[in-house]
Design a protein around this motif. Structure first.
Motif, PDB file in Angstrom:
ATOM      1  N   UNK A 250       3.266  -9.394   5.782  1.00 57.30           N
ATOM      2  CA  UNK A 250       2.404  -8.247   6.050  1.00 57.30           C
ATOM      3  C   UNK A 250       2.716  -7.220   4.976  1.00 57.30           C
ATOM      4  N   UNK A 251       1.703  -6.883   4.197  1.00 53.98           N
ATOM      5  CA  UNK A 251       1.853  -6.093   2.986  1.00 53.98           C
ATOM      6  C   UNK A 251       1.134  -4.755   3.151  1.00 53.98           C
ATOM      7  N   UNK A 252       1.918  -3.687   3.366  1.00 55.95           N
ATOM      8  CA  UNK A 252       1.368  -2.336   3.454  1.00 55.95           C
ATOM      9  C   UNK A 252       1.344  -1.731   2.058  1.00 55.95           C
ATOM     10  N   UNK A 253       0.205  -1.150   1.685  1.00 55.84           N
ATOM     11  CA  UNK A 253       0.078  -0.440   0.420  1.00 55.84           C
ATOM     12  C   UNK A 253      -0.675   0.854   0.696  1.00 55.84           C
TER      13      UNK A 253
ATOM     14  N   UNK B 107      -1.474   0.304  -8.217  1.00 52.74           N
ATOM     15  CA  UNK B 107      -2.434   1.317  -7.811  1.00 52.74           C
ATOM     16  C   UNK B 107      -3.376   0.691  -6.788  1.00 52.74           C
ATOM     17  N   UNK B 108      -3.833   1.511  -5.868  1.00 51.12           N
ATOM     18  CA  UNK B 108      -4.722   1.032  -4.824  1.00 51.12           C
ATOM     19  C   UNK B 108      -5.700   2.140  -4.463  1.00 51.12           C
TER      20      UNK B 108
ATOM     21  N   UNK C  68      -7.816  10.697  -4.366  1.00 52.18           N
ATOM     22  CA  UNK C  68      -6.834  10.167  -3.428  1.00 52.18           C
ATOM     23  C   UNK C  68      -5.856  11.230  -2.951  1.00 52.18           C
ATOM     24  N   UNK C  69      -5.723  12.340  -3.680  1.00 50.84           N
ATOM     25  CA  UNK C  69      -4.788  13.382  -3.276  1.00 50.84           C
ATOM     26  C   UNK C  69      -5.158  13.985  -1.929  1.00 50.84           C
TER      27      UNK C  69
ATOM     28  N   UNK D 237     -15.383  -2.763 -11.626  1.00 49.71           N
ATOM     29  CA  UNK D 237     -15.564  -1.759 -10.617  1.00 49.71           C
ATOM     30  C   UNK D 237     -14.632  -0.585 -10.922  1.00 49.71           C
ATOM     31  N   UNK D 238     -15.176   0.584 -10.921  1.00 51.16           N
ATOM     32  CA  UNK D 238     -14.400   1.780 -11.222  1.00 51.16           C
ATOM     33  C   UNK D 238     -13.816   2.371  -9.951  1.00 51.16           C
ATOM     34  N   UNK D 239     -12.546   2.734 -10.010  1.00 50.00           N
ATOM     35  CA  UNK D 239     -11.890   3.347  -8.862  1.00 50.00           C
ATOM     36  C   UNK D 239     -11.549   4.785  -9.210  1.00 50.00           C
ATOM     37  N   UNK D 240     -11.829   5.698  -8.276  1.00 52.29           N
ATOM     38  CA  UNK D 240     -11.563   7.104  -8.505  1.00 52.29           C
ATOM     39  C   UNK D 240     -10.261   7.488  -7.829  1.00 52.29           C
ATOM     40  N   UNK D 241      -9.184   7.577  -8.593  1.00 50.89           N
ATOM     41  CA  UNK D 241      -7.877   7.909  -8.046  1.00 50.89           C
ATOM     42  C   UNK D 241      -7.672   9.414  -7.936  1.00 50.89           C
TER      43      UNK D 241
END
Length: 108
Positions: free
Chosen positions: A62-65, A74-75, A8-9, A1-5
């Motif tokens: 509890x994990x905030x990202x 990266x997320x 994100x800006x 799966x491709x993620x477009x970072x």
């Protein structure tokens, strides 16, 4: 799966106080301790892991990202995940507790 970072800006960056209020709203009055805290080069929080003791006596994290690309991760989305641990500290399950969708936190 491709993620477009690159896109994100445009996503708003939640303030630390907002993230903490949400986490505290999820965990209630239980005392917690920080396990991981990471900030970007501008001093903005991008990762925070807090741990509480669950009702069964085992730890719950509890994990905030924050969405973005960082030196160690990266997320593609901003979210808070819940991670259940056994008494030995091994992960035994988890789920998403909340996601930031179009600037609004949605609890799962």
């Amino acid at each position: 799966m491709s993620e477009n970072f690159d896109s994100l800006e445009k996503i708003p960056v939640p303030r630390e106080g907002e993230v903490m209020r949400l986490i505290e709203g999820i965990i209630g009055e239980k005392p917690y301790r920080e396990v991981i805290r990471k900030e970007d080069e501008e001093g903005r929080l991008y990762r925070l892991v807090v741990e509480v003791i669950g009702d069964d006596g085992d730890p719950v994290r509890y994990d905030y990202i924050r969405a973005g690309q960082f030196p160690d991760s990266k997320s593609s989305q901003t979210a808070i995940d819940v991670i259940y641990l056994n008494s030995d500290g091994d992960e035994v399950g988890g789920d998403c507790a909340a996601k930031l969708i179009d600037g609004v936190w949605v609890r799962e």
